[in-house]
Design a protein around this motif. Structure first.
Motif, PDB file in Angstrom:
ATOM      1  N   UNK A  54       0.835  -1.202   0.000  1.00  0.00           N
ATOM      2  CA  UNK A  54       0.000   0.000   0.000  1.00  0.00           C
ATOM      3  C   UNK A  54       0.871   1.254   0.000  1.00  0.00           C
ATOM      4  N   UNK A  55       1.920   1.235   0.797  1.00  0.00           N
ATOM      5  CA  UNK A  55       2.846   2.376   0.842  1.00  0.00           C
ATOM      6  C   UNK A  55       3.496   2.604  -0.516  1.00  0.00           C
ATOM      7  N   UNK A  56       3.899   1.530  -1.185  1.00  0.00           N
ATOM      8  CA  UNK A  56       4.542   1.656  -2.486  1.00  0.00           C
ATOM      9  C   UNK A  56       3.566   2.201  -3.530  1.00  0.00           C
ATOM     10  N   UNK A  57       2.301   1.755  -3.465  1.00  0.00           N
ATOM     11  CA  UNK A  57       1.286   2.295  -4.372  1.00  0.00           C
ATOM     12  C   UNK A  57       1.102   3.785  -4.155  1.00  0.00           C
ATOM     13  N   UNK A  58       1.024   4.177  -2.895  1.00  0.00           N
ATOM     14  CA  UNK A  58       0.838   5.606  -2.587  1.00  0.00           C
ATOM     15  C   UNK A  58       2.065   6.423  -3.006  1.00  0.00           C
ATOM     16  N   UNK A  59       3.252   5.858  -2.847  1.00  0.00           N
ATOM     17  CA  UNK A  59       4.466   6.571  -3.267  1.00  0.00           C
ATOM     18  C   UNK A  59       4.475   6.762  -4.774  1.00  0.00           C
ATOM     19  N   UNK A  60       4.053   5.755  -5.523  1.00  0.00           N
ATOM     20  CA  UNK A  60       3.988   5.878  -6.983  1.00  0.00           C
ATOM     21  C   UNK A  60       2.953   6.922  -7.386  1.00  0.00           C
ATOM     22  N   UNK A  61       1.809   6.912  -6.706  1.00  0.00           N
ATOM     23  CA  UNK A  61       0.778   7.904  -6.993  1.00  0.00           C
ATOM     24  C   UNK A  61       1.271   9.314  -6.662  1.00  0.00           C
ATOM     25  N   UNK A  62       1.974   9.453  -5.555  1.00  0.00           N
ATOM     26  CA  UNK A  62       2.524  10.750  -5.175  1.00  0.00           C
ATOM     27  C   UNK A  62       3.541  11.230  -6.195  1.00  0.00           C
ATOM     28  N   UNK A  63       4.403  10.325  -6.663  1.00  0.00           N
ATOM     29  CA  UNK A  63       5.403  10.708  -7.669  1.00  0.00           C
ATOM     30  C   UNK A  63       4.723  11.158  -8.959  1.00  0.00           C
ATOM     31  N   UNK A  64       3.644  10.471  -9.341  1.00  0.00           N
ATOM     32  CA  UNK A  64       2.906  10.851 -10.540  1.00  0.00           C
ATOM     33  C   UNK A  64       2.295  12.241 -10.379  1.00  0.00           C
ATOM     34  N   UNK A  69       2.313  18.232 -11.271  1.00  0.00           N
ATOM     35  CA  UNK A  69       2.405  19.582 -10.707  1.00  0.00           C
ATOM     36  C   UNK A  69       3.640  20.304 -11.237  1.00  0.00           C
ATOM     37  N   UNK A  70       4.746  19.566 -11.303  1.00  0.00           N
ATOM     38  CA  UNK A  70       5.975  20.176 -11.817  1.00  0.00           C
ATOM     39  C   UNK A  70       5.803  20.573 -13.280  1.00  0.00           C
ATOM     40  N   UNK A  71       5.132  19.731 -14.062  1.00  0.00           N
ATOM     41  CA  UNK A  71       4.950  20.029 -15.478  1.00  0.00           C
ATOM     42  C   UNK A  71       3.950  21.151 -15.708  1.00  0.00           C
ATOM     43  N   UNK A  73       3.661  23.741 -13.579  1.00  0.00           N
ATOM     44  CA  UNK A  73       4.116  24.951 -12.894  1.00  0.00           C
ATOM     45  C   UNK A  73       4.511  26.015 -13.920  1.00  0.00           C
ATOM     46  N   UNK A  74       4.535  27.234 -13.484  1.00  0.00           N
ATOM     47  CA  UNK A  74       4.817  28.345 -14.399  1.00  0.00           C
ATOM     48  C   UNK A  74       6.265  28.340 -14.887  1.00  0.00           C
ATOM     49  N   UNK A  75       7.193  27.716 -14.154  1.00  0.00           N
ATOM     50  CA  UNK A  75       8.588  27.678 -14.582  1.00  0.00           C
ATOM     51  C   UNK A  75       8.795  26.752 -15.784  1.00  0.00           C
ATOM     52  N   UNK A  76       8.094  25.655 -15.822  1.00  0.00           N
ATOM     53  CA  UNK A  76       8.282  24.700 -16.924  1.00  0.00           C
ATOM     54  C   UNK A  76       6.917  24.195 -17.382  1.00  0.00           C
ATOM     55  N   UNK A  77       6.180  25.023 -18.061  1.00  0.00           N
ATOM     56  CA  UNK A  77       4.845  24.665 -18.506  1.00  0.00           C
ATOM     57  C   UNK A  77       4.928  23.796 -19.753  1.00  0.00           C
ATOM     58  N   UNK A  78       4.321  22.653 -19.695  1.00  0.00           N
ATOM     59  CA  UNK A  78       4.246  21.742 -20.830  1.00  0.00           C
ATOM     60  C   UNK A  78       2.950  22.055 -21.573  1.00  0.00           C
ATOM     61  N   UNK A  79       3.064  22.546 -22.798  1.00  0.00           N
ATOM     62  CA  UNK A  79       1.893  22.990 -23.551  1.00  0.00           C
ATOM     63  C   UNK A  79       0.921  21.841 -23.829  1.00  0.00           C
ATOM     64  N   UNK A  80       1.453  20.686 -24.160  1.00  0.00           N
ATOM     65  CA  UNK A  80       0.575  19.544 -24.443  1.00  0.00           C
ATOM     66  C   UNK A  80      -0.212  19.120 -23.200  1.00  0.00           C
ATOM     67  N   UNK A  81       0.464  19.097 -22.065  1.00  0.00           N
ATOM     68  CA  UNK A  81      -0.225  18.725 -20.829  1.00  0.00           C
ATOM     69  C   UNK A  81      -1.268  19.770 -20.455  1.00  0.00           C
ATOM     70  N   UNK A  82      -0.924  21.048 -20.598  1.00  0.00           N
ATOM     71  CA  UNK A  82      -1.886  22.106 -20.283  1.00  0.00           C
ATOM     72  C   UNK A  82      -3.101  22.005 -21.195  1.00  0.00           C
ATOM     73  N   UNK A  83      -2.871  21.738 -22.485  1.00  0.00           N
ATOM     74  CA  UNK A  83      -3.961  21.590 -23.441  1.00  0.00           C
ATOM     75  C   UNK A  83      -4.852  20.399 -23.063  1.00  0.00           C
ATOM     76  N   UNK A  84      -4.233  19.296 -22.704  1.00  0.00           N
ATOM     77  CA  UNK A  84      -4.992  18.101 -22.302  1.00  0.00           C
ATOM     78  C   UNK A  84      -5.832  18.371 -21.066  1.00  0.00           C
ATOM     79  N   UNK A  85      -5.252  19.027 -20.069  1.00  0.00           N
ATOM     80  CA  UNK A  85      -5.983  19.311 -18.831  1.00  0.00           C
ATOM     81  C   UNK A  85      -7.140  20.286 -19.085  1.00  0.00           C
ATOM     82  N   UNK A  86      -6.911  21.306 -19.939  1.00  0.00           N
ATOM     83  CA  UNK A  86      -7.974  22.266 -20.240  1.00  0.00           C
ATOM     84  C   UNK A  86      -9.134  21.558 -20.925  1.00  0.00           C
ATOM     85  N   UNK A  87      -8.811  20.658 -21.835  1.00  0.00           N
ATOM     86  CA  UNK A  87      -9.866  19.915 -22.535  1.00  0.00           C
ATOM     87  C   UNK A  87     -10.638  19.011 -21.562  1.00  0.00           C
ATOM     88  N   UNK A  88      -9.922  18.317 -20.685  1.00  0.00           N
ATOM     89  CA  UNK A  88     -10.580  17.397 -19.745  1.00  0.00           C
ATOM     90  C   UNK A  88     -11.421  18.130 -18.717  1.00  0.00           C
TER      91      UNK A  88
END
Length: 104
Positions: A54-64, A69-71, A73-88
C-alpha cells in the motif's frame, strides 16, 4: 507402612508426570496460538507485507502527482499537458475537431 510408602511414591511420580505433561502442553499451545505465538507472527508479517505494498502504491501515486504539478508549474509549462488538462476539466475543443461521445 511400606505398602503406603509405595502407593504414595507411585502417586507422586504419576502426579509429577501429569503436571509436567500439562505444563508442556500449555507452553506448546501458547507458543503456537498465543498472542505472541507463531500464528500471530505470520499474521503480522502478512499485514506488514500488505502495508508495504500500500505504501509503495501511494508513493507511486505521489510521484505521478508531483510530476504533473511540476509540469504544470509556471517555470516549466508543458503545452501539451496544459492543453490536455484544459480539454478534460473545462470541456474545451478546437473548432476544427469533431467529438464522438460514447454511451456509458
Amino acid at each position: 507402612m511400606k505398602k503406603f510408602n509405595v502407593i504414595t511414591n507411585a502417586f507422586s511420580k504419576m502426579a509429577f508426570t501429569l503436571l509436567s505433561t500439562a505444563l508442556c502442553l500449555y507452553f506448546a499451545h501458547a507458543a503456537l496460538l498465543g498472542p505472541s505465538g507463531i500464528t500471530r507472527r505470520a499474521e503480522v508479517l502478512e499485514e506488514n507485507a500488505k502495508a508495504k505494498a500500500h505504501r509503495d502504491e501511494r508513493a507511486a501515486e505521489l510521484a505521478k502527482q508531483e510530476n504533473l504539478v511540476r509540469r504544470l508549474s509556471s517555470e516549466s509549462l508543458d503545452a501539451d499537458l496544459a492543453d490536455e488538462r484544459i480539454r478534460d476539466v473545462l470541456g474545451y475543443m478546437r473548432s476544427d475537431e469533431v467529438e464522438f461521445r460514447m454511451p456509458d
